[in-house]
Motif scaffolding. Structure first.
Motif, PDB file in Angstrom:
ATOM      1  N   GLY A 119       0.759  -1.169   0.021  1.00  0.00           N
ATOM      2  CA  GLY A 119       0.116  -0.030   0.069  1.00  0.00           C
ATOM      3  C   GLY A 119       0.865   1.180   0.007  1.00  0.00           C
ATOM      4  O   GLY A 119       0.405   2.582   0.128  1.00  0.00           O
ATOM      5  N   SER A 120       2.259   1.131  -0.008  1.00  0.00           N
ATOM      6  CA  SER A 120       3.007   2.277   0.173  1.00  0.00           C
ATOM      7  C   SER A 120       3.047   3.121  -1.209  1.00  0.00           C
ATOM      8  O   SER A 120       3.192   4.490  -1.248  1.00  0.00           O
ATOM      9  CB  SER A 120       4.313   2.147   0.440  1.00  0.00           C
ATOM     10  OG  SER A 120       5.166   1.285  -0.449  1.00  0.00           O
ATOM     11  N   LEU A 121       2.855   2.404  -2.237  1.00  0.00           N
ATOM     12  CA  LEU A 121       3.037   2.914  -3.792  1.00  0.00           C
ATOM     13  C   LEU A 121       1.757   2.589  -4.390  1.00  0.00           C
ATOM     14  O   LEU A 121       1.022   1.922  -4.221  1.00  0.00           O
ATOM     15  CB  LEU A 121       4.194   2.517  -4.680  1.00  0.00           C
ATOM     16  CG  LEU A 121       5.561   2.650  -3.988  1.00  0.00           C
ATOM     17  CD1 LEU A 121       6.564   1.972  -4.786  1.00  0.00           C
ATOM     18  CD2 LEU A 121       5.747   3.971  -3.706  1.00  0.00           C
ATOM     19  N   PHE A 122       1.447   3.860  -5.431  1.00  0.00           N
ATOM     20  CA  PHE A 122       0.353   3.524  -6.567  1.00  0.00           C
ATOM     21  C   PHE A 122       0.830   3.794  -7.824  1.00  0.00           C
ATOM     22  O   PHE A 122       1.425   4.818  -7.873  1.00  0.00           O
ATOM     23  CB  PHE A 122      -0.605   4.372  -6.125  1.00  0.00           C
ATOM     24  CG  PHE A 122      -2.008   4.339  -6.857  1.00  0.00           C
ATOM     25  CD1 PHE A 122      -3.105   3.364  -6.633  1.00  0.00           C
ATOM     26  CD2 PHE A 122      -2.374   5.299  -7.779  1.00  0.00           C
ATOM     27  CE1 PHE A 122      -4.202   3.261  -7.234  1.00  0.00           C
ATOM     28  CE2 PHE A 122      -3.820   5.028  -8.635  1.00  0.00           C
ATOM     29  CZ  PHE A 122      -4.383   3.974  -8.445  1.00  0.00           C
ATOM     30  N   VAL A 123       0.225   2.921  -8.802  1.00  0.00           N
ATOM     31  CA  VAL A 123       0.901   2.860 -10.158  1.00  0.00           C
ATOM     32  C   VAL A 123      -0.488   3.153 -10.987  1.00  0.00           C
ATOM     33  O   VAL A 123      -1.354   2.575 -10.958  1.00  0.00           O
ATOM     34  CB  VAL A 123       1.464   1.761 -10.594  1.00  0.00           C
ATOM     35  CG1 VAL A 123       1.960   1.730 -11.947  1.00  0.00           C
ATOM     36  CG2 VAL A 123       2.647   1.375  -9.923  1.00  0.00           C
ATOM     37  N   ALA A 124      -0.412   4.212 -11.972  1.00  0.00           N
ATOM     38  CA  ALA A 124      -1.336   4.480 -12.931  1.00  0.00           C
ATOM     39  C   ALA A 124      -0.695   4.545 -14.343  1.00  0.00           C
ATOM     40  O   ALA A 124       0.219   5.254 -14.414  1.00  0.00           O
ATOM     41  CB  ALA A 124      -2.199   5.840 -12.634  1.00  0.00           C
TER      42      ALA A 124
END
Length: 470
Positions: A119-124
């Motif tokens: 949950g520390s990173l989010f990729v789009a």
């Protein structure tokens, strides 16, 4: 209003039987899913029996948070603490429905978006060549802005390695690129500021170029599995830096593929030939065919998500349904029912109303969830997080610009999130917090939370329509 169907089927070889019933909402609990997975979900997200007995009066589920806290302090369970199921019972009531709050807005369509496992990173990933990696714990600042190399049409998929050091991205090309996420610098321009290594998934007998629709890291980070437009599944060995397996898997485009569990032995795939298939690599060399076929969709399968236990999965289909499967009910043979003409194209046509009443004569699914729409693009669906919800929900994007959340057991539509002006192709629920991100063809990356941190900040926001079935 969503519609939920449950079915019981048995299948051995070429025969299968199916009985199904549909109902609106959760009015009759006897119509809920009657299967082992219902009990497993209850065990993961239900309160301890002694805590339940501590509540005076008629037993009702869910039990209020206050009463559960009183029961814990009184040590009714004899453990002096909540179990993981007790915690899920509380946390799963606080759905991420408040918002939306702005994460980002781009000028091109958003195709894929996912939280990292921690949950520390989010990729789009966007159609205009950009892939953005956001630091969730750092106030959603862009940690890496990646400009994709040799993009064809769009970013079709991305996947972060389990150690969060690398990201792979695919497009309509047999070359998948890998980027070092942890390297210094915010901007990553392919082969100018950083090297984007190309992993070639083609083999000698691939006469025509093909595209990759789906790519996933194995849980140990050593392999990649990919689904392609030339009807095949590929497995790439990252340590040996070579393709180690190609499976001519389906009769049409393979839109989705994933590992079934941590072992990496089982692989699930879904295709435009309407089938979900299960592949066991331990016996593939000798048998050379699928371990089993799951029949029930009347149109192509757009996405598959594994429950992570090597037994259950869900699939989104162009027949406008999500289906829940148990691989123990799979068949050894595929049967093709002819129920309608082949002149319908989901990319630009509405789903024929008469087709909504059709049922697969050999449907092996455990349950069917309806309400959302799967048109124009490969809409994705998922189980809700195990940590906070016990995987008691299913959620999905939709071509009608919304996000839908269904109760796994009752089939009820428990929430619908409205904001976007274009199809929501992908969405992602934070693995630990009541937070959900939706990404749309309108270019918006929107955040939904419980309880929320203020007024929604997206200019084109609409009122969120949601309701709890409790």
């Amino acid at each position: 209003m969503s519609t939920f169907s449950k079915g019981t089927s048995s299948c051995d070889g070429d025969s299968a039987t199916n009985e199904s019933s549909a109902f609106e909402g959760p009015s009759d609990i006897s119509d809920s899913l009657d299967h082992e997975i219902a009990q497993l979900t209850k065990l993961r997200s239900g309160p301890h029996e002694l805590l339940s007995r501590a509540v005076p009066g008629r037993l009702r589920v869910p039990i209020s948070t206050v009463k559960m806290l009183v029961a814990r302090e009184g040590n009714y369970s004899g453990r002096g603490r909540f179990s993981s199921a007790d915690s899920c019972h509380i946390l799963s009531r606080y759905l991420p429905v408040n918002g939306p709050f702005k994460v980002d807005r781009m000028k091109s369509r958003a195709y894929v978006s996912q939280f990292s496992a921690d949950g520390s990173l989010f990729v789009a990933g966007f159609q205009g060549s950009h892939i953005r990696i956001y630091n969730v714990d750092g106030g959603w600042k862009v940690q890496k802005n990646i400009l994709a190399k040799s993009l064809r049409w769009t970013i079709t998929d991305t996947s972060l390695s389990p150690d969060l050091h690398y990201l792979v991205y695919s497009s309509m090309s047999p070359i998948i690129h890998i980027v070092n996420v942890g390297s210094p610098g915010t901007e990553s321009l392919a082969n100018i500021t950083e090297i984007h290594d190309g992993l070639d998934f083609s083999v000698d007998d691939d006469y025509d170029e093909f595209g990759i629709f789906s790519v996933k890291f194995s849980n140990d980070g050593r392999e990649l599995v990919a689904a392609s437009s030339n009807n095949s599944i590929y497995v790439y060995d990252l340590e040996a830096k070579k393709l180690c397996l190609r499976i001519p898997a389906h009769m049409s485009d393979v839109n989705t593929v994933c590992f079934a569990d941590d072992t990496g032995h089982l692989i699930y795939s879904g295709s435009d030939d309407n089938f979900c298939k299960v592949w066991d690599r331990r016996c593939f060399i000798t048998k050379g065919q699928a371990a089993g076929v799951l029949m029930g969709h009347l149109e192509g399968v757009t996405f598959i998500d594994s429950r992570g236990d090597g037994r259950y999965l869900i699939s989104n289909g162009k027949d406008q349904t999500i289906k829940l499967w148990d691989i123990r009910k799979m068949s050894s043979n595929a049967m093709y029912p002819r129920l309608r003409d082949d002149d319908w194209d989901y990319r630009w046509m509405e789903y024929p109303p008469r087709s909504r009443t059709l049922r697969h004569p050999w449907d092996q699914s455990l349950a069917t969830y309806r309400g959302h729409s799967v048109l124009r693009t490969l809409i994705r669906c998922y189980f809700s997080p195990a940590y906070s919800t016990g995987q008691k929900y299913i959620y999905t994007g939709s071509s009608d610009s919304s996000v839908y959340i269904y109760d796994l057991v009752s089939g009820a539509e428990v929430a619908r999130l409205d904001h976007h002006d274009a199809p929501v192709r992908d969405c992602s629920w934070h693995p630990f917090y009541p937070m959900l991100i939706s990404s749309s063809w309108d270019g918006d990356i929107a955040k939904w939370e419980f309880p929320g941190s203020g007024k929604p900040t997206l200019a084109r926001r609409r009122r969120s329509r949601w309701r709890h079935f409790y």
